[in-house]
Each structure stands twice: as C-alpha cells, then as structure tokens.
Write a protein that holds these residues in place. Sequence first.
Motif, PDB file in Angstrom:
ATOM      1  N   GLN A  31      -9.222  11.698   2.214  1.00 45.81           N
ATOM      2  CA  GLN A  31      -8.262  12.417   0.925  1.00 45.81           C
ATOM      3  C   GLN A  31      -6.690  13.611   1.134  1.00 45.81           C
ATOM      4  O   GLN A  31      -7.190  13.562   2.274  1.00 45.81           O
ATOM      5  N   GLY A  32      -6.333  13.472   1.136  1.00 45.47           N
ATOM      6  CA  GLY A  32      -5.331  13.863   0.447  1.00 45.47           C
ATOM      7  C   GLY A  32      -4.315  12.817   1.545  1.00 45.47           C
ATOM      8  O   GLY A  32      -3.046  13.135   1.508  1.00 45.47           O
ATOM      9  N   TYR A  33      -4.161  11.535   1.820  1.00 46.81           N
ATOM     10  CA  TYR A  33      -3.639  10.785   1.713  1.00 46.81           C
ATOM     11  C   TYR A  33      -2.615  10.785   0.494  1.00 46.81           C
ATOM     12  O   TYR A  33      -3.895   9.876  -0.090  1.00 46.81           O
ATOM     13  N   GLU A  34      -1.728   9.931   0.143  1.00 49.34           N
ATOM     14  CA  GLU A  34      -1.398   9.886  -1.077  1.00 49.34           C
ATOM     15  C   GLU A  34      -1.078   8.337  -1.906  1.00 49.34           C
ATOM     16  O   GLU A  34      -1.628   8.829  -2.947  1.00 49.34           O
ATOM     17  N   TRP A  35      -1.023   7.480  -0.825  1.00 50.63           N
ATOM     18  CA  TRP A  35      -1.239   5.925  -1.534  1.00 50.63           C
ATOM     19  C   TRP A  35      -2.806   6.056  -1.724  1.00 50.63           C
ATOM     20  O   TRP A  35      -2.834   5.550  -3.117  1.00 50.63           O
ATOM     21  N   SER A  36      -3.777   6.567  -0.928  1.00 49.63           N
ATOM     22  CA  SER A  36      -4.782   5.751  -1.722  1.00 49.63           C
ATOM     23  C   SER A  36      -5.300   6.991  -2.162  1.00 49.63           C
ATOM     24  O   SER A  36      -6.219   7.104  -3.268  1.00 49.63           O
ATOM     25  N   ASP A  37      -5.058   8.316  -2.211  1.00 49.31           N
ATOM     26  CA  ASP A  37      -5.500   9.224  -3.526  1.00 49.31           C
ATOM     27  C   ASP A  37      -5.047   9.068  -4.578  1.00 49.31           C
ATOM     28  O   ASP A  37      -6.058   9.146  -5.454  1.00 49.31           O
ATOM     29  N   ARG A  38      -3.675   8.296  -4.714  1.00 48.83           N
ATOM     30  CA  ARG A  38      -3.318   7.620  -6.545  1.00 48.83           C
ATOM     31  C   ARG A  38      -4.516   6.457  -6.963  1.00 48.83           C
ATOM     32  O   ARG A  38      -4.669   6.565  -7.766  1.00 48.83           O
ATOM     33  N   ILE A  39      -4.957   6.006  -5.906  1.00 46.99           N
ATOM     34  CA  ILE A  39      -5.442   4.440  -6.166  1.00 46.99           C
ATOM     35  C   ILE A  39      -7.063   4.856  -6.948  1.00 46.99           C
ATOM     36  O   ILE A  39      -7.664   4.603  -8.320  1.00 46.99           O
ATOM     37  N   GLN A  40      -7.300   5.885  -6.030  1.00 50.53           N
ATOM     38  CA  GLN A  40      -8.419   6.748  -6.632  1.00 50.53           C
ATOM     39  C   GLN A  40      -8.894   7.234  -7.232  1.00 50.53           C
ATOM     40  O   GLN A  40      -9.632   7.231  -8.448  1.00 50.53           O
ATOM     41  N   ALA A  41      -8.145   7.839  -7.976  1.00 48.83           N
ATOM     42  CA  ALA A  41      -7.432   9.186  -9.071  1.00 48.83           C
ATOM     43  C   ALA A  41      -7.325   8.014 -10.681  1.00 48.83           C
ATOM     44  O   ALA A  41      -8.332   8.377 -11.516  1.00 48.83           O
ATOM     45  N   GLN A  42      -6.365   6.694  -9.977  1.00 47.69           N
ATOM     46  CA  GLN A  42      -6.432   6.668 -11.663  1.00 47.69           C
ATOM     47  C   GLN A  42      -7.784   5.769 -11.305  1.00 47.69           C
ATOM     48  O   GLN A  42      -8.277   5.241 -12.963  1.00 47.69           O
ATOM     49  N   PHE A  43      -8.916   5.097 -10.781  1.00 47.40           N
ATOM     50  CA  PHE A  43      -9.785   4.625 -11.039  1.00 47.40           C
ATOM     51  C   PHE A  43     -11.320   5.510 -11.972  1.00 47.40           C
ATOM     52  O   PHE A  43     -12.072   4.859 -12.743  1.00 47.40           O
ATOM     53  N   SER A  44     -10.433   7.001 -10.959  1.00 50.31           N
ATOM     54  CA  SER A  44     -11.640   7.514 -11.418  1.00 50.31           C
ATOM     55  C   SER A  44     -11.314   7.839 -12.711  1.00 50.31           C
ATOM     56  O   SER A  44     -12.524   8.372 -13.453  1.00 50.31           O
ATOM     57  N   GLY A 115      -5.917  -3.851  -2.963  1.00 47.15           N
ATOM     58  CA  GLY A 115      -4.977  -3.157  -2.082  1.00 47.15           C
ATOM     59  C   GLY A 115      -4.980  -3.844   0.400  1.00 47.15           C
ATOM     60  O   GLY A 115      -4.322  -2.961   0.682  1.00 47.15           O
ATOM     61  N   ILE A 116      -5.417  -5.285  -0.489  1.00 46.80           N
ATOM     62  CA  ILE A 116      -5.514  -5.578   1.231  1.00 46.80           C
ATOM     63  C   ILE A 116      -4.145  -6.767   1.317  1.00 46.80           C
ATOM     64  O   ILE A 116      -3.553  -6.790   0.166  1.00 46.80           O
ATOM     65  N   ASN A 117      -3.565  -6.541   2.259  1.00 49.55           N
ATOM     66  CA  ASN A 117      -1.572  -6.196   1.771  1.00 49.55           C
ATOM     67  C   ASN A 117      -1.630  -8.194   2.265  1.00 49.55           C
ATOM     68  O   ASN A 117      -2.587  -8.385   3.407  1.00 49.55           O
ATOM     69  N   SER A 254       2.580  -0.032  -7.364  1.00 49.86           N
ATOM     70  CA  SER A 254       2.262   1.227  -7.993  1.00 49.86           C
ATOM     71  C   SER A 254       0.992   1.571  -8.228  1.00 49.86           C
ATOM     72  O   SER A 254       0.152   0.139  -8.348  1.00 49.86           O
ATOM     73  N   PRO A 255       0.477   2.557  -6.853  1.00 49.85           N
ATOM     74  CA  PRO A 255      -1.007   2.396  -6.758  1.00 49.85           C
ATOM     75  C   PRO A 255      -1.605   2.939  -7.652  1.00 49.85           C
ATOM     76  O   PRO A 255      -2.918   2.289  -7.245  1.00 49.85           O
ATOM     77  N   GLU A 256      -1.061   3.567  -8.530  1.00 51.47           N
ATOM     78  CA  GLU A 256      -2.558   3.404 -10.268  1.00 51.47           C
ATOM     79  C   GLU A 256      -2.659   1.834 -10.280  1.00 51.47           C
ATOM     80  O   GLU A 256      -3.300   1.408 -11.687  1.00 51.47           O
ATOM     81  N   ALA A 262      -8.855  -2.708 -10.849  1.00 48.54           N
ATOM     82  CA  ALA A 262     -10.392  -2.330 -10.217  1.00 48.54           C
ATOM     83  C   ALA A 262     -11.360  -1.078 -11.210  1.00 48.54           C
ATOM     84  O   ALA A 262     -12.334  -1.817 -11.164  1.00 48.54           O
ATOM     85  N   ALA A 263     -10.618  -0.781 -12.087  1.00 41.45           N
ATOM     86  CA  ALA A 263     -11.345  -0.442 -13.369  1.00 41.45           C
ATOM     87  C   ALA A 263     -11.918  -1.305 -14.403  1.00 41.45           C
ATOM     88  O   ALA A 263     -12.178  -2.073 -14.695  1.00 41.45           O
ATOM     89  N   GLU A 264     -10.479  -2.284 -14.170  1.00 34.84           N
ATOM     90  CA  GLU A 264     -10.161  -3.450 -15.309  1.00 34.84           C
ATOM     91  C   GLU A 264     -11.667  -4.344 -15.320  1.00 34.84           C
ATOM     92  O   GLU A 264     -12.629  -4.852 -15.883  1.00 34.84           O
ATOM     93  N   LEU A 265     -11.535  -5.210 -13.881  1.00 29.35           N
ATOM     94  CA  LEU A 265     -12.806  -5.500 -13.333  1.00 29.35           C
ATOM     95  C   LEU A 265     -13.335  -4.944 -13.239  1.00 29.35           C
ATOM     96  O   LEU A 265     -14.922  -6.050 -13.644  1.00 29.35           O
TER      97      LEU A 265
END
Lengths: 316, 940
Positions: A31-44, A115-117, A254-256, A262-265
Amino acid sequence: MKLWLSVLTLSGCLITSAQAANCFYINSYHQGYEWSDRIQAQFSKEMKTVCNISYHYLNAKKETNPNKLKNKGMEIANLIALSQPDIVIAADDAASEYVVNPYLRNGQTPVIYVGINWDPRPFGYPMSNATGMTEVWPIQQALDTVKKTIGVVTKMALITADNPLENRDEQAIRKIMDKNDVQLNSYFVRTFEEWKQSIKAAQYNDVIKLGTIQGIKDWDKEAAIAWIKEHNQRFTFANQDFMLPFVMYSISKSPEEFGHWAAELTRTIFKGDQPWQIPIIPNRIFISRYNPLLLSKTDFKIPDAVIRQSIVYKDN
Amino acid sequence: MPLSDNLSCTKTISMKTHHFPWSLFIIGSAVMLSLSMWLLLYVMQQTAKAEIEHTFTSLTERVRGEFATIIALESGLVANTLTLNNIENHADRELNLYIQLLNNERDDVNFFILPKITSDMLEQYEQEKQDNGYLDFRVFGNADTDPLNSTHIYFPSETIKQNKLSGLKHFGRDVYSYPNFKDAMDEASVKNKTVAAWSHVTAENTHGITIFHPIYDTQFFNTLPENTKMDHVQAMVASEIFLDDLIKNIINRLDIEDMSFYISVQSYRAIKQARTTTIPFFITEAADWLPEVYHSQTIALLDKPVTISMKALIPLNKLSWIRAFVVFFVTLVLIALSYLFIKHYLKNKHEKDIADAMLEKEHNRADATLTALGEGVITTDTLGTVMYLNPKARDILGENASNLPLEGKLLTALYPASLQTEAQKIMDSMLICIEKNQIVQLHNIKAINHHGTPILIDCTLSPMVEEAGNISGVALVLEDVTYLEEMRLQIENMAKRDHLTGLFNRYEFENQLKDTIINAHKHKLTHAFCYLDLDQFKIVNDTAGHLAGDQLLRQLSGTVFLRSTPAGAILGRLGGDEFGLLLFNTDIKKATKVCEQIIHDIQHFVFLWQDKRFQVGVSIGLVMIDDLSLSVEQSLISADTACYLAKEKGRNRVESAHIDNEEVRQRQEELSWAERLPRAIEENRLVLFIQYMLPLNGVRTHAEILVRMKDEQGKLLAPNQFIPAAERYGIMTKIDRWIIQRSLENIEQIISRKGDEGFIYSINLSGQTLTDETFLRFIHDALSKRKALAERICFEITETATMGNLVQALRCMKLLKDLGASLALDDFGSGLSSFAYLRQMPVDYLKIDGAFVHNIHKDGINRAIVANMHQLAGVFGLKTIAEYAENESIISELKKIGVDLAQGYGFHVPEEWIVEILRAEQSRAEQSRAEQSRAEQLYH
C-alpha cells in the motif's frame, strides 16, 4: 430467547455473506506504491458492490528476497484454499510468480491477472483457469512520435535503474528497436552520479529514453532536473509519467485500464464465461504528456497532432 | 287509535309494500359497477394503445435512422482509413484510436478493420500479434464451412470491444471463411460499395448485420477486372450492428418510463434461415390480464429485411388506479344513493300507506262522530263550494239540503230562495273568515229545517288552515238555537219589564230616558220626565200586607196610569212605589197638565182590599228634557229632587225641576249623596249584615254579607236607599272595598277560631268595582297570599254590572277565580240573562232572581222558569241559589226542583254580623290588658 436471536442474526449474516461473491485480490506490492494502488483502486471502485473484496499484499518492491516472497506466496495460497474465493485477481508480476503459477495453475479457481510485463508465458500462462491483460509498454508508439519530432532515428540510449525488471524491459525494448532498425545503447545505473554521467555519455545518440529511477541511490530530483537542463541536448522521452520532470515527452500506460479490465473480466466470468474462452490481450490505452519547459530549451517540436492529445506537465 | 290497531295496520301494510325487487337492484348495481369499470378500462386501454403505437412508430423510424447513421460512420471510417494510408504507411495507431473512439461511443455497433492477410503473410502476422501481447494469437476459420487455406486470403477479426468481452473468443477468427460474409465481402470488393450480411450466430444469440466496405491499395480500382479486385483489397472496414442492442438503446433514448412490452426481432442468419429473438422491456409493472397490443413492421436495412414486432402490455400505472378507485367509488356512491333513495322512497311509501290507513280509519271515525254530532257541520272550499256536510246539517238546512248530492254545489244552494239573504250573510262572513283568518260567529241566522219549520241557527265559521299556512276552506258549525233564542227573548223581555206591573223596569226605563235625551239633543225637541212617588203607599203595605201593596201597584199601572197618560208616553216602575213617565214632544205646561191629571186620577182612585178601602196620592217631580239636558243620572237626580220637594210641599202635587227653581237646586245640594256617602264611610257608619243560606242539595253552607248604612241620625238605611245613589255617584267602589276589607277581617277571625263551620261568604261586587282597574291590584294584594281565605269567598256580580265593560269585567272575574275565590251571577233573570254571555263568564253559582222565586209554590210559570234556569245552570256545570225563599212552601218547591241553596226570610232574616262584636270584645280585652300592664308599670 437471546441465544436464539443471536443464532438467527448470525445465520442471517452468514446467509447474506454467502450470497455475495468473494474476490481475492493479490497486490504484488505494498500500500502506498502508486502504480499498484491505482490498479487496485479502480478495481475496487467498480467491484465493491459486486463482490466482497479481500486485499492481500506481497510487498515485492520492499522485499527482494525470493525465499521470503515464496513464503509469503504460500501463506496467501493457503488463505485462498481456506476461504475458497470465487475469483482471484493477481495484479502485477509477483502475484503470478509466487501465488498463481505455483498454487493455482489450471485449478478450479478462476484467475485474472493484470500487469505482467510483455510476456506472461514465463509465469505459466496460458492456463485453463486464467485470463488477463498483459502489460506492454508503448515503445513503438513513443518511437513513432520521436520520429515525427526529430526525423530519422538510428541510435537510441536507454538509461535506467539496474534491476531485473528493468533488464527484462530492456529486452523487450531492444526487440522493438531492432524491428525499427534502431540501435539501442543501454545504461544501467545504480547511483545518481552514475545516472548523471550516463546522461552526459549518451549525448551521441539521436534520442534518449529514461527508464525508471526507482532504486537509484542518492537520487536528487532537483539536481537531476538541473543536470538535465544543463547537460542534455537530445530529445528525451520516457514511458512512465513520473519521469516527466526529467524528460520532454512521455507516453505511459494507464493503471486504471488494468483495474478496469480486471473488473470487466471478473464480471464476464461471473456471468458464466470460462477464462480459457477469453483471449489474453495487451493493454491499449496510452497517455501522452510533454514537458514544455524542457522542450523550450531546445528546437524540438512535437507534432501538433500529438500535442493536441497530450497532457501538459507544469510542475517545474 | 289504539296501539294494537296501529300495529295490525302496520303489519298489513308491511306485507303489502315490501315487494321491491332487491335481487334486480343487486344485479343492476353489479352490472353498473362492471360497466363503469369496463368503460374506464377501455378508455385507459385505448389511451395506452395510442401511446404504444406512437412508441413503436418512433422505434422503427429510429432504427432506420440509426442504421443510416452507422452506414455514414462507416463511410467516415473508410474515408479516414484511406486518408491515413495516403499520408503515411504506419497509420495503425491513429486508425485504431479512431476506431476505439467510435466503439467507445456506442455499444450497439462494433466498428473494426479486417486486414487482408494472405497465406504467405500469415505466420509473420500471428507472430507480431503475439509479440504485442496477444498471447497465443492465431488466425482461425470456420471449420464447418471453410477450413483455412482454401482461399489463401484471410480477414481475421482483431477487434476488442469494451463491454463485449465475450466477443473476444472471435479474436483471430477469419471472417472471410464464413460464406455469407465472404459473399458480401466479395460483392463489396467488386462493386466498391457497402454491402450488408447477416452476422453469424454469436454466443449471445443476438441479431446482427455486418456491413463491409473495401479499402483498395490503388485508387484506380474501377479500371481493374472484377476477378482481380479482391487482390487489390487491402482491408475491409466492417461494422457489426447488434440489432438487439441497437433497439435497446433506441428504446432507452425514447425515454419510456411507464411501458412494458416485448420486442421481437426477426432476422436471418442466411437466406431462409429466419430467427427471432425477443427482448423483454419490463420497464413498469403491466396488467398481464389485459389483452396485449401487437404491432409489427418489416424494415429494410440496406437489402436486409428485419421484422420488428412489439407485443405490449398495458402498464398498470396507465390504468390509473386512483382514477379507477374514484370511478369505483363514485359508482358505489351512486349505487348507495340509489339504494338510499329507494329505501327512502319505500319508507315514505310505507309510512304514507300507514298514514293513509290511519287517516282512513280516522276519517271513518270522524265521519261517524260527525254523523252522531248534534250540530251541523259543513266544510266548503274558499269559494263556498260545499265539500262535506253531515246529516245534522242536512236536518238543519231542510229540504234543499236533503237533495243529494250536495257536494260540489255552492253553499247558497242549500238555502231556499226565500232565505237567500241569510245565505248571503253566511257567504259574506265566510269571506271575512278567509280574509282575516279568524273565527266568525253568526247568530240567529234564519233557516227552515227538514220539517219545514223556520228556525234560528248560530253559525260558527272557522278557517281550515293547511300545514303550509294556506287556507283551504271553511268549516261551518251550525247549531239550532231556536229554543235558546225563544228563551232569551222571553228572559230579555222579562229583564225589561217589571214583573209586578208589566211596566218597564228601572233598567229599561233608564235606557228609554237615555234615548229620549239623545233624541232631544239630536232633534232639538223638548220632552218631559216625570218622577212619580206614591204617597201613603206604605200604609197599604203595613196594614194590608205586601200582597195588597202589589195589587195596588198592579191596578194603578194597569188602569190609572194608562188612562191618564197620553198615547206614546212611556211608563216604568223605578222602585217600590216609584214610577217614571216620559212624555214626548211636549212643553212644561202640557207636561204639568198631564201630571196634574195623573194626580187627580190617583186621588180619585179607590183601592179595595178585602174589606178595606184605601186611597193613595202621588207626588210628581217634573224635569223637562231638551238639548241642554245632561245625563240620565242628572235627570234622575233632578226629578227625584223635585219629587222630594213636591212631597215636602204637601204631597199630591207636581213640582218642576227646571233651572230656575232655586229650591230644587238647594235641595239637590243638601241631599247630595255624593257628599253623604263618603262621609258615612269615613264615619264608619256602614254596617255589615249577614244572611245565611239553606243548603238544599248537600252543598256547603253559604252566607251573604249585606251592607246597611246608618244615616246622620243613626237610623239604619236599607241598601236600596243609598246603593242606587252610590252607584250613581261612583262611590260603589269605595263601599265595595270597605265591605271586602271588613269581611276578610271577619272571615279570617272566624277561620282562626274553633267551631268554624266552613261557610262560604258571598260578597256583592258592583259593576263599577268590576271595571275598576285599581280594584284588581287591591284584591290581588288582599288575597294572593291567603288562598285558604280566598276559597271561603264567593263574589256576587250582576249581569248588568258586567255589561258596561265586559272585557274588563271578565278580566277581573278571571283574576278572582285564579286567586281561589268562587263567583256567583246575581239576580239572574232580572237583566239580559243571556246564556251566550253566561257561557263566557267563569261563574260557579247562578243566583236566580227572587222575582221568579217568591211565588213558585203558586205560580207555575215562575216555577217552570226557575226549573229551566236550574236545568240550564246544570248544563253549564253551575250550582243554583234561589233568592226570596220566604217560607217553607217555597223552600220545599226549590228542593223539589233541585236548587242547591235557598236564601230568604223563610230561612234566615239578615242580622248584623256578630263578628264585629267579637272583635270589639277582643279589642276591649286587649285594651284592658294594656291598661293593666301600664298601671303595673306605674305602680312599680
């Protein structure tokens, strides 16, 4: 009587709880890592009314010891076995590496990864129970813009922090450069000083791409900006928006988009589609930004068509 | 009507009237309710239908419009693609962005570009895709119809559309491998135009039309041979239209909030392979129990026929339950009102039937009553048309009234022609009765009864007032009063005449005198009034008895006076031996001459009684009556005074009382009772006497209180010596009050002491007292708080006394009755003795005048009269008292007749009321005690 009321209330809660789906979200970082926080926030944001989401963190940015990460992955896998979620969302590489691939591959629990590169195959994909969105960098798109800005590109420098992830990215970049007949000269640095020297050393290239600065020792943002202003005469670009203070142009993912996909799937799978029926696709939304201050120090002119679709950086 | 009668009547009517068809009413109400609800539903349904039809028309129009838009968008995409291709070789990113933007705009169309891949490019194409993140990307074809490599041309799908993730499974699918698409694409490539094809069946089983437009690698494709055009196709711009979504979106944009319907879309996956999908739109709750509304239309999208059908249900909210409830409620209210109306009507009818039945019964009863009635009853309308008359009325009105039928004829028709004036009187009175809305009484109307005998009737006309206050007619009550009238005339005659001499009595003579005075005033004539007082008449009475005296008077009246007086003169007996004579149109000389002739004749008249001879004389007071004469009273006083002078001057002479006669005037003044009487009252020279009455018929014993006056010399004067003067001078009220005051004191003492025999004491009231307004307060103050005392008093009044002011007299009588006293009508038979008046007077006793009583044991007529009077008094509920019961024979006769009380010398000679003595003794004893007490105080 009170006992019966308690039992009834508890039963009611359990029934209510059982009726909603459970989403098990694994965040590769903290928590606090911007990239993964934004992915998680959008999903949530999109799914909190659809399923009960539990969030679990691997902390892979801070913890680099593979054994510890494996143990953490096992803990999370045990939790999944116990809680039997309706779906598992694995965000970024570490989640697939330490949880999905070793414990969930081709199992009964549907898995969505994001997010797998570049290539998910090293993490065991494709799997019968998984689908997702591969993270690709808009290297080609960036190169197209660079070409429209500076004309011919034959040599490109890549200056980035020295870590395994960046090394893997460099391989992917190199492939694209090769395809475009562009020579890639890579600089992996560990300290700010090395980074500064690399800037100076890379001036013979047509263009300089700055990779991540995370992990570079003694990093000094202001000094870096000043250094760039003073010692750089090449067109600089990056593929991460947080690098914009140091480059003239960036085009980033865009992390979103990952959180949304992820939400769509998840919704599609909840409707009844099987994960294997849904092809794995790359991310396709890229955001352009430019730094007018740095651009003004040079004669480079990004085409108007690009400028119109870009965001202006104003912090410096 | 007895209660049982009412009940039985009600029961009978109930059975008769409770036959309203309630079952029909209930059925009618149900039908009414159903019809109103059906009508409401029908109206609302039609409204909803119109709305549904409008919606459907809008839908089909918009589907056409949207399709045209999509074609336009695709054309734009083609143009953009060509433009970008012309500008640079690597325009993928911009094109993708553009497509992405288009796709993001709408979810019912998938815009995409199908790149043409040849078999030699296939591997490289797949690898590039995999390198770009599309893991395991492969181009695959329709295994059923066209396995890969048959044509060596591929148009793989590489579209990813947001919100259509299930379409991802087609990612890499070679569209060209599907025959229907292939045909369309071939046609498009040859004709360079947009061609539509039915979409292949998707996982969602939705409808789709895909339209294709080719992009060539050369601008000169028109010059190319048709079979080589496909070789120059670089890509296909395609748009897959999801019809279901398209329709859904259109419907959503239609802003329908309150409809519920199914949309069926019929399309084809290939020619003759129709398929139909149905999209439910349950936007609102619908009335599925109502018939559905169906619309269908086939529209051509390019050349593809798509049939859109709408099967709509009437939304519940269109049915407006509030309105339905209002209609339902209003209908219910109407039914309830109808019910109440019918109920009310039936109740009224029921009550009316009962009332009619009761009325009929009452009518029968009234008819029987009227038939049995002794009085005739006629009812007429306001015009005098006879509506009803009872049998008695027919009897009374005689022959004319007996001819049937009479109802409907005018009242005058009941009368014979000879009596039409009488009939007219009744008609006139009828008009007054109607106009003034009051009872009108007619007396002594002539008629001829059914025996042909002329009769007299009293007719009482009463207005018949309806509930609304209108007068509907007149009710006439006819009473045969012939007998009463005869009796009245007889009594009236007796009242005018002195029973002894047959001359006018004093009352009537005074009337004649009054008329004479008026005549003199009116015609400026001179008449004469002579006051005759017999001399030595007392000697006859004293020596030969009253009978002799009476006989003498009769002979004088019957012979001497008749002979001596001129024709037309009026002669009356004014008192015991006093007579009055009126001479008309004369002067003093002639009058004096007549008087002298009378004196002469009387002087020479010898009265023989048994073996005795008597000669009497007469003194005459003459008063000339002319237009200066004042009043009866004044004339009487003058004449009396003159007569007195004549006596004083030696009797058997005539003395004139004209103005110039100073002696007369002086005498008048000296003898003025106006002075003497009040003085006598002041000096307490009035004395109460009492005369007890004999109860003959078990009634309470009465006693009459009488008054005497002591003159200035202490000699007792009989009432007839001062009462007429007292009445003349208006002093009777004072005397009456004095008597009442003293009597009440006495009676109170008698009541308070032991041995009270419970007598009822009769006190005479004069006419003046009766009409004196202040007397009412006096008697009220005296008796209002002494009811026991009042009950012991009976006030005697004379009929003539009441005549002066009947209304006031009746008021006084009513007060006396209210106070508890009883009333007796005194001297009945001596005055008018009208039974009509008697009816109105609230008297308890009828006191028969002594003139009829004193010889009933000898005179059959008087006996009959007394008997009749008693009988009549009985009819009125009155007790009778007979005066002049002077001996046992009379009393015996009275007892036989049934008279209740007898009063007269035969039972009790009046004596001074001894209570006075008792009170004096008490007064003296009290005085003695007071003196003794004072002496004791002084001694000590």
